[in-house]
Design an enzyme around this catalytic site. Structure first.
Site, PDB file in Angstrom:
ATOM      1  N   ARG A   1       5.670  -2.884 -10.461  1.00 39.83           N
ATOM      2  CA  ARG A   1       6.001  -1.519 -10.048  1.00 39.83           C
ATOM      3  C   ARG A   1       7.315  -1.051 -10.667  1.00 39.83           C
ATOM      4  NH1 ARG A   1       5.192   0.045  -3.894  1.00 39.83           N
ATOM      5  NH2 ARG A   1       3.095  -0.471  -4.599  1.00 39.83           N
TER       6      ARG A   1
ATOM      7  N   TYR B   1      -2.422  11.732  -1.841  1.00 39.19           N
ATOM      8  CA  TYR B   1      -2.566  10.534  -2.652  1.00 39.19           C
ATOM      9  C   TYR B   1      -3.612  10.766  -3.744  1.00 39.19           C
ATOM     10  CZ  TYR B   1      -0.088   8.187   1.196  1.00 39.19           C
ATOM     11  OH  TYR B   1       0.817   7.815   2.170  1.00 39.19           O
TER      12      TYR B   1
ATOM     13  N   ASN C   1      -1.427 -11.103   2.746  1.00 32.28           N
ATOM     14  CA  ASN C   1      -0.523 -10.373   3.635  1.00 32.28           C
ATOM     15  C   ASN C   1      -0.985 -10.354   5.083  1.00 32.28           C
ATOM     16  OD1 ASN C   1       1.366  -9.749   1.652  1.00 32.28           O
ATOM     17  ND2 ASN C   1       0.314  -7.873   1.059  1.00 32.28           N
TER      18      ASN C   1
ATOM     19  N   TRP D   1       5.771   1.760   6.552  1.00 29.61           N
ATOM     20  CA  TRP D   1       5.306   1.560   5.185  1.00 29.61           C
ATOM     21  C   TRP D   1       6.363   0.829   4.365  1.00 29.61           C
ATOM     22  CZ3 TRP D   1       7.853   4.205   1.140  1.00 29.61           C
ATOM     23  CH2 TRP D   1       8.596   5.335   1.489  1.00 29.61           C
TER      24      TRP D   1
END
Length: 334
Positions: free
Chosen positions: A228, A54, A295, A205
């Site tokens: 996105r 990442y 969330n 994920w």
């Protein structure tokens, strides 16, 4: 926050795991990333997931800095190995003994910890003997650099082979980290039954399907600016499979269902994956602290059978269920 055991181990993790895939070290400034981590901690999240790939190792450094000063024993820190890192040379990728041993040391340094709770094979490596990979993981466990071992996006057959070798070598393979959502259910036919048999849990994920299940993408409309779907470096290619009017129209049918149970559409999506008993935790990311606070409300939510049926009816045959779509690269490209 509620907690679940990870596989057939004694390790408990938070139902919501904070992950920093597309944000830390690349899309979000470090001070905002630190605030997101602080929000996660304040909401009771104890489990944090990252990977050396990442932002080409920068995400691990950002997470380590953000967690510095926290009581280590109260956290579960996960990272991964497989994808190219550093200068991406010929040995800077894959699951060879050399790359694994060098990668764990680099990850521990960046994260500022003596060990990770879970070290995961980020993909299956067809070019390295599985025996070599699992022996390296066994040695890392014996050295105390990782407490448990997991995998990510492995097929049922690969999980079975890895579990067998892990058992022979005397360590536990306890988890798989796959993509899973209302729209992406490819682990249900084979991976989940195999995992239940062998004692692995899923850490899933993209439970909101890269943002599609939030309902912000409308059929017949251009994606919102800065989302996105418009970011070529932030997942636009991955989200493209969902960006058609048929799927987006189906997703809009979830709005009244979410309202019925008093949840946002994002919360409903996260709560949905947690209804699967083989799912130990849902990974969420954030570019703003308030996204974490929203969330996390999905933790502990129980959806009854009637609501689950309504969700299935709303999405119809739109969900992808083909187990062949769980796969790793056949070759390691550098």
């Amino acid at each position: 926050m509620e907690f679940r055991y990870l596989g057939n181990s004694g390790l408990k993790i938070s139902e919501i795991t904070y992950g920093n895939w597309l944000t830390h070290g690349s899309q979000v400034e470090n001070d905002i990333a630190a605030k997101c981590v602080r929000a996660a901690l304040d909401e009771g999240i104890s489990t944090f997931d990252t990977a050396d790939v990442y932002a080409n190792t920068a995400a691990e450094q950002v997470l380590g800095d953000a967690l510095r000063g926290e009581r280590r024993e109260s956290l579960e820190i996960f990272t991964k190995v497989y994808h190219p890192t550093g200068p991406k040379g010929h040995n800077d990728t894959g699951l060879s003994r050399k790359h694994i041993m060098e990668s764990i040391n680099g990850s521990l340094t960046r994260l500022g910890t003596d060990y990770v709770d879970l070290y995961q094979a980020h993909r299956y490596d067809f070019e390295t003997p599985l025996e070599e990979t699992m022996q390296a993981f066994a040695d890392i466990v014996r050295q105390g650099k990782a407490l448990y071992i997991g995998v990510s996006e492995w097929t049922a057959e690969q999980i079975r082979a890895g579990h067998s070798l892990a058992t022979e070598l005397g360590f536990l393979l306890i988890s798989n980290q796959p993509q899973y959502s209302m729209l992406w259910r490819v682990i249900e036919p084979e991976v989940i039954p195999t995992s239940e048999e062998l004692g692995l849990s899923q850490i899933v994920w993209s439970p909101v399907a890269q943002g599609v299940l939030t309902g912000k993408y409308k059929p017949g409309a251009e994606p919102p600016a800065g989302s996105r779907a418009t970011d070529e470096k932030g997942g636009a290619n991955m989200i493209s499979r969902f960006m058609n009017d048929e799927v987006l129209s189906g997703v809009q049918k979830l709005q009244p269902i979410a309202a019925e149970v008093g949840l946002s559409m994002a919360q409903l999506a996260v709560a949905w994956v947690l209804q699967n008993k083989n799912v130990a935790s849902a990974l969420i990311g954030a570019s703003r602290p308030e996204q974490v606070s929203e969330n996390v409300q999905a933790a502990g939510v129980k959806l009854d059978d009637a609501i689950l049926t309504k969700i299935d009816d709303a999405l119809g045959g739109l969900a992808e269920r083909d187990p062949r779509l769980t796969k790793s690269p056949e070759t390691r490209l550098v």
